[in-house]
Design an enzyme around this catalytic site. Structure first.
Site, PDB file in Angstrom:
ATOM      1  N   GLU A 123      16.716  21.436  34.789  1.00  0.00           N
ATOM      2  CA  GLU A 123      16.887  20.773  36.089  1.00  0.00           C
ATOM      3  C   GLU A 123      16.024  19.518  36.081  1.00  0.00           C
ATOM      4  O   GLU A 123      14.835  19.583  35.758  1.00  0.00           O
ATOM      5  CB  GLU A 123      16.439  21.704  37.224  1.00  0.00           C
ATOM      6  N   SER A 151       8.070  25.237  38.692  1.00  0.00           N
ATOM      7  CA  SER A 151       9.282  25.889  39.188  1.00  0.00           C
ATOM      8  C   SER A 151       9.356  25.911  40.702  1.00  0.00           C
ATOM      9  O   SER A 151      10.433  26.156  41.242  1.00  0.00           O
ATOM     10  CB  SER A 151       9.422  27.320  38.660  1.00  0.00           C
ATOM     11  N   ASN A 168      16.767  28.681  40.931  1.00  0.00           N
ATOM     12  CA  ASN A 168      15.895  29.772  41.373  1.00  0.00           C
ATOM     13  C   ASN A 168      16.113  30.111  42.838  1.00  0.00           C
ATOM     14  O   ASN A 168      15.963  31.257  43.252  1.00  0.00           O
ATOM     15  CB  ASN A 168      14.424  29.419  41.134  1.00  0.00           C
ATOM     16  N   HIS A 191      12.559  20.708  34.658  1.00  0.00           N
ATOM     17  CA  HIS A 191      12.389  22.158  34.783  1.00  0.00           C
ATOM     18  C   HIS A 191      13.198  22.910  33.726  1.00  0.00           C
ATOM     19  O   HIS A 191      14.418  23.013  33.821  1.00  0.00           O
ATOM     20  CB  HIS A 191      12.814  22.577  36.201  1.00  0.00           C
TER      21      HIS A 191
HETATM   22  P1  NAD Z   1       1.174  30.216  31.298  1.00  0.00           P
HETATM   23  O1  NAD Z   1       0.158  30.839  32.142  1.00  0.00           O
HETATM   24  O2  NAD Z   1       1.794  30.974  30.200  1.00  0.00           O
HETATM   25  O3  NAD Z   1       0.560  28.884  30.649  1.00  0.00           O
HETATM   26  C1  NAD Z   1      -0.189  27.945  31.339  1.00  0.00           C
HETATM   27  C2  NAD Z   1      -1.183  27.338  30.360  1.00  0.00           C
HETATM   28  O4  NAD Z   1      -1.796  26.210  30.954  1.00  0.00           O
HETATM   29  C3  NAD Z   1      -2.309  28.286  29.951  1.00  0.00           C
HETATM   30  O5  NAD Z   1      -2.346  28.401  28.540  1.00  0.00           O
HETATM   31  C4  NAD Z   1      -3.550  27.612  30.498  1.00  0.00           C
HETATM   32  O6  NAD Z   1      -4.681  27.803  29.671  1.00  0.00           O
HETATM   33  C5  NAD Z   1      -3.122  26.179  30.515  1.00  0.00           C
HETATM   34  N1  NAD Z   1      -3.893  25.310  31.406  1.00  0.00           N
HETATM   35  C6  NAD Z   1      -4.434  25.583  32.617  1.00  0.00           C
HETATM   36  N2  NAD Z   1      -5.062  24.482  33.095  1.00  0.00           N
HETATM   37  C7  NAD Z   1      -4.897  23.506  32.179  1.00  0.00           C
HETATM   38  C8  NAD Z   1      -5.331  22.150  32.103  1.00  0.00           C
HETATM   39  N3  NAD Z   1      -6.030  21.598  33.080  1.00  0.00           N
HETATM   40  N4  NAD Z   1      -4.978  21.444  31.019  1.00  0.00           N
HETATM   41  C9  NAD Z   1      -4.279  22.006  30.018  1.00  0.00           C
HETATM   42  N5  NAD Z   1      -3.864  23.279  30.041  1.00  0.00           N
HETATM   43  C10 NAD Z   1      -4.159  24.023  31.111  1.00  0.00           C
HETATM   44  O7  NAD Z   1       2.290  29.647  32.290  1.00  0.00           O
HETATM   45  P2  NAD Z   1       3.817  29.331  32.021  1.00  0.00           P
HETATM   46  O8  NAD Z   1       4.608  30.524  32.363  1.00  0.00           O
HETATM   47  O9  NAD Z   1       3.971  28.700  30.700  1.00  0.00           O
HETATM   48  O10 NAD Z   1       4.109  28.265  33.152  1.00  0.00           O
HETATM   49  C11 NAD Z   1       3.703  26.924  33.076  1.00  0.00           C
HETATM   50  C12 NAD Z   1       4.473  26.124  34.103  1.00  0.00           C
HETATM   51  O11 NAD Z   1       5.866  26.254  33.871  1.00  0.00           O
HETATM   52  C13 NAD Z   1       4.255  26.544  35.537  1.00  0.00           C
HETATM   53  O12 NAD Z   1       4.281  25.402  36.351  1.00  0.00           O
HETATM   54  C14 NAD Z   1       5.434  27.445  35.819  1.00  0.00           C
HETATM   55  O13 NAD Z   1       5.774  27.504  37.173  1.00  0.00           O
HETATM   56  C15 NAD Z   1       6.505  26.735  35.047  1.00  0.00           C
HETATM   57  N6  NAD Z   1       7.643  27.566  34.656  1.00  0.00           N
HETATM   58  C16 NAD Z   1       7.476  28.846  34.204  1.00  0.00           C
HETATM   59  C17 NAD Z   1       8.575  29.605  33.834  1.00  0.00           C
HETATM   60  C18 NAD Z   1       8.402  31.016  33.319  1.00  0.00           C
HETATM   61  O14 NAD Z   1       9.376  31.769  33.340  1.00  0.00           O
HETATM   62  N7  NAD Z   1       7.247  31.405  32.830  1.00  0.00           N
HETATM   63  C19 NAD Z   1       9.859  29.046  33.881  1.00  0.00           C
HETATM   64  C20 NAD Z   1      10.003  27.735  34.297  1.00  0.00           C
HETATM   65  C21 NAD Z   1       8.900  27.002  34.688  1.00  0.00           C
END
Ligand code: NAD
Length: 709
Positions: free
Chosen positions: A461, A428, A499, A449
């Site tokens: 996005e 994000s 965002n 995104h």
């Molecule tokens: P989260 O913490 O819920 O999940 C991340 C996962 O990645 C965890 O389960 C972790 O164990 C795993 N992980 C870490 N290192 C890893 C690796 N090397 N290989 C495989 N898995 C690995 O996070 P999230 O909220 O799902 O966010 C994930 C991505 O999406 C981020 O880049 C975040 O910025 C983006 N994002 C989040 C949102 C939101 O609202 N939560 C919205 C849009 C985008």
């Protein structure tokens, strides 16, 4: 007779007239004015012939009967009387079907919506195929109007009051079985037999007596005015709890039309319907909703990047957290095999469980069979190691938001995936070009995104980094559409588009809090504006740590213009408040239920004293902060055109659809007024409100963001 209007006909050896809808050069049939006139002529002729035994209406398009009236034609009316006349003309054409001296049948092979269903309702009988494509409904309220070709009169008469409320007010769609159950279809038959069965039913019509009767209490409730009005009043209350009658008048007017269906004879009822349609068609709400509908359609079409997308057959998702889990569920739902990888087995198991829940809920609502649900889950193959990736076409990366981790994950993947596989990051805040900085094949790295919750938010996005290839962009664009999302292409700039604009809004809310405005007053003001929730509720939902991180990135990139409220947010996060997820945020929660604003946070905001500002002032500050940043984004080429920006804000943040989007809202107020108010706010509040140069240019050149209308 002319074939180019999309209505063909022939008479078969049994004396049955086959009217076949087939608009040349189009994938689906929609009704146009000339097509209706042509149909009217044809019906007059059929009515005069003595050798005709019946009429079958069918479509030559695969999976589509008639998708409705052409929205351009609806949008072209600006005058209530002319719009009502337009409805009356359509009613008159369909009345010719209803009053034919011979029986008629609609053979429904696919989408049968709006005017398409109204045509079918005018027939003596309706037969549907059992194909999945069959989807029957009256979605007019979704474009701010009500059905105007007899739908509000004939449907209630046929199926009764209660099912009509669901179909007309909420625009609910039915598959063939459900339509048969409520008596909307007379019969459902296997797809290949559709026409044969339709003719059979038509010719045996005199002896056909299977029409479903409603229970006696329902019939009584419909006939007795006080009972009927009671049911309609209940429906009005349910509708008012969801939408405001000022913003979305259509469902409320639909109630009047449905009442008329039972209170009056058909001709008078049709007249009421036409008058109400006439009032609704020229409203800004309807114009905005139609515009959004058309724009969404345009963004879902391939947009001439000049390269075909790569066909996606196999996928992998890295990171099984909130986002990765949601994305894997979406892919599996579309029957795409997904390899779901995480480093923690709890994460993968939780993701599988969450995905199953979405399908199991559908099973509970009888939208899916248990077998189908089990088949969907089986598309997700969980894993902790990086095997089985050599043949994937797209990898969707959703690991933690950390540049080092993302670069490392990309490097690992490049060892394992094919040369042409696309690596799409769901980051994000991190620039795609940075993620791809050390990549061997940076042209395959792209941003995709999604928004949280993935299965509900329609926006994606799509972000091209400096070296991303058009093929990679086209591939994720097409994939987004396949997943039922609306892709908007944005530049690789901090916070991308949605965002970034949203952060100004949230920051302004926090500034208001620091000035003494209450959390609830700010939230209430924006709900009254039409947002699905207020800024503080939204912050708590996003997660305060997540919002603070995004705010920090944006502040580093754009300085004080973006920041300012951020200080308070950091402080709140430091106090251990992460929002709804840990039960402590701007609001307090008990057992997941909100109990009220947190007085401790209000103290942290250190306002000099409580301050009551008019709701318009609150709305103006929060909304104009977004308008100004939107203008900067357009100027900087973060987004291609105002249409894309408006759609992104509606689909990504729930900006009120009846306003048509942020920039259509600015156009409606008037660019000179917006600019003047911003200048005043800048003088009173600070430079962050100083009107963007683009706005000043627009005032000088008397331009708007969108063409008028
Ligand atoms: P989260 O913490 O819920 O999940 C991340 C996962 O990645 C965890 O389960 C972790 O164990 C795993 N992980 C870490 N290192 C890893 C690796 N090397 N290989 C495989 N898995 C690995 O996070 P999230 O909220 O799902 O966010 C994930 C991505 O999406 C981020 O880049 C975040 O910025 C983006 N994002 C989040 C949102 C939101 O609202 N939560 C919205 C849009 C985008």
């Amino acid at each position: 007779m002319r074939d180019d209007l999309g209505v063909q006909h022939r008479v078969d050896e049994q004396g049955v007239v086959h009217v076949v809808f087939d608009r040349p050069g189009e994938k689906v049939n929609v009704l146009t004015g000339p097509m209706l006139e042509h149909l009217a002529q044809l019906l007059d002729e059929v009515g005069r012939r003595e050798d005709v035994r019946g009429v079958v209406f069918s479509s030559a398009k695969a999976g589509n009967f008639i998708a409705g009236m052409d929205v351009e034609a609806i949008a072209s009316f600006t005058d209530p009387f002319k719009a009502a006349e337009g409805a009356r003309r359509g009613q008159a054409v369909f009345d010719k079907i209803a009053t034919l001296p011979v029986p008629s049948v609609a053979a429904i092979n696919g989408t049968c919506l709006g005017g398409g269903l109204e045509l079918a309702l005018a027939c003596t009988l309706r037969v549907g195929s059992d194909a999945k494509a069959v989807s029957i409904g009256l979605p007019e309220t979704q474009i701010g109007i009500i059905p105007g070709f007899g739908g509000t009169q004939r449907l209630p008469r046929l199926v009764g009051l209660l099912p009509s409320l669901d179909l007309i007010l909420a625009g609910k769609r039915l598959d063939a079985r459900r339509a048969e159950k409520i008596g909307l279809l007379d019969r459902v038959v296997p797809e290949p037999l559709l026409l044969r069965e339709a003719v059979k039913l038509l010719l045996g019509h005199a002896s056909y007596r299977r029409r479903r009767r409603r229970p006696a209490w329902q019939l009584a409730a419909e006939r007795l005015a006080p009972a009927r009005r009671f049911l309609l009043e209940q429906a009005r209350k349910r509708t008012a709890a969801k939408v405001s009658p000022q913003a979305y008048p259509a469902p409320f007017r639909a109630l009047e039309a449905i009442d008329a269906a039972f209170a009056m004879e058909l001709p008078q009822g049709l007249d009421v319907e036409a008058r109400l349609v006439g009032e609704l068609v020229p409203t800004p709400t309807s114009k905005n909703l139609i515009w959004l509908f058309k724009s969404q359609g345009a963004l879902k079409k391939p947009d001439g990047l000049g390269v075909p997308p790569r066909k996606v057959r196999r996928t992998a998702v890295l990171g099984a957290g909130i986002m990765g889990g949601g994305i894997a569920q979406l892919l599996a739902d579309k029957d795409l095999p997904v390899r779901l990888k995480d480093i923690r087995y709890e994460a993968v198991l939780t993701a599988l469980q969450t995905a199953s829940k979405v399908w199991n809920d559908r099973v509970k609502r009888r939208r899916m069979t248990p077998r189908e649900a089990a088949r969907k889950v089986a598309f997700i193959a969980p894993t902790l190691d990086a095997t089985g990736l050599s043949r994937v076409d797209v990898v969707l990366e959703a690991v933690v938001e950390n540049l080092g981790v993302k670069q490392k994950v990309l490097a690992e993947m490049e060892e394992r995936i094919g040369e042409r596989a696309v690596f799409a990051s769901n980051t994000s805040t991190l620039p795609i070009s940075d993620i791809a900085a050390h990549a061997r094949r940076p042209e395959r790295v792209v941003g995709m995104h999604f928004f949280n919750p993935v299965h509900r938010m329609p926006l994606v996005e799509v972000i091209a980094g400096q070296r991303t290839s058009p093929e990679a962009v086209a591939t994720v664009q097409a994939l987004a559409v396949e997943l039922g999302k609306v892709p908007v292409v944005v530049r690789d700039a901090p916070g991308f588009l949605v965002n970034r604009i949203l952060m100004l809004y949230l920051n302004e809310a926090m500034r208001l809090l620091s000035e003494g405005v209450s959390i609830e007053a700010a939230d209430r003001a924006m709900v009254a504006f039409g947002m699905p929730m207020g800024p503080f509720t939204l912050l708590d939902e996003i997660g305060l740590d997540t919002a603070n991180h995004a705010g920090g990135v944006l502040e580093a990139a754009f300085g004080k213009r973006i920041g300012g409220g951020g200080q308070l947010l950091s402080q709140v996060v430091q106090s251990g408040r992460l929002g709804a997820k840990n039960g402590r945020g701007f609001y307090r929660y008990k057992d997941r239920r909100r109990t009220g604003p947190d007085p401790e946070v209000v103290r942290m905001a250190a306002a000099p004293g409580a301050r009551d500002l008019p709701v318009e002032t609150l709305q103006e500050r929060m909304v104009l902060a977004m308008v100004n940043e939107a203008a900067v984004c357009l100027e900087d080429g973060v987004v291609r055109e105002p249409r894309d920006l408006d759609l992104a804000m509606v689909m990504g943040t729930g900006f009120p659809p009846f306003r048509g989007g942020l920039l259509r809202y600015a156009d409606a107020i008037g660019i000179p007024v917006v600019t003047d108010r911003l200048a005043r706010l800048a003088d009173a509040q600070g430079e962050r409100f100083r009107p963007a140069p683009l706005l000043r240019d627009m005032v000088r050149e008397e331009r708007r963001f969108h063409p008028q209308g």
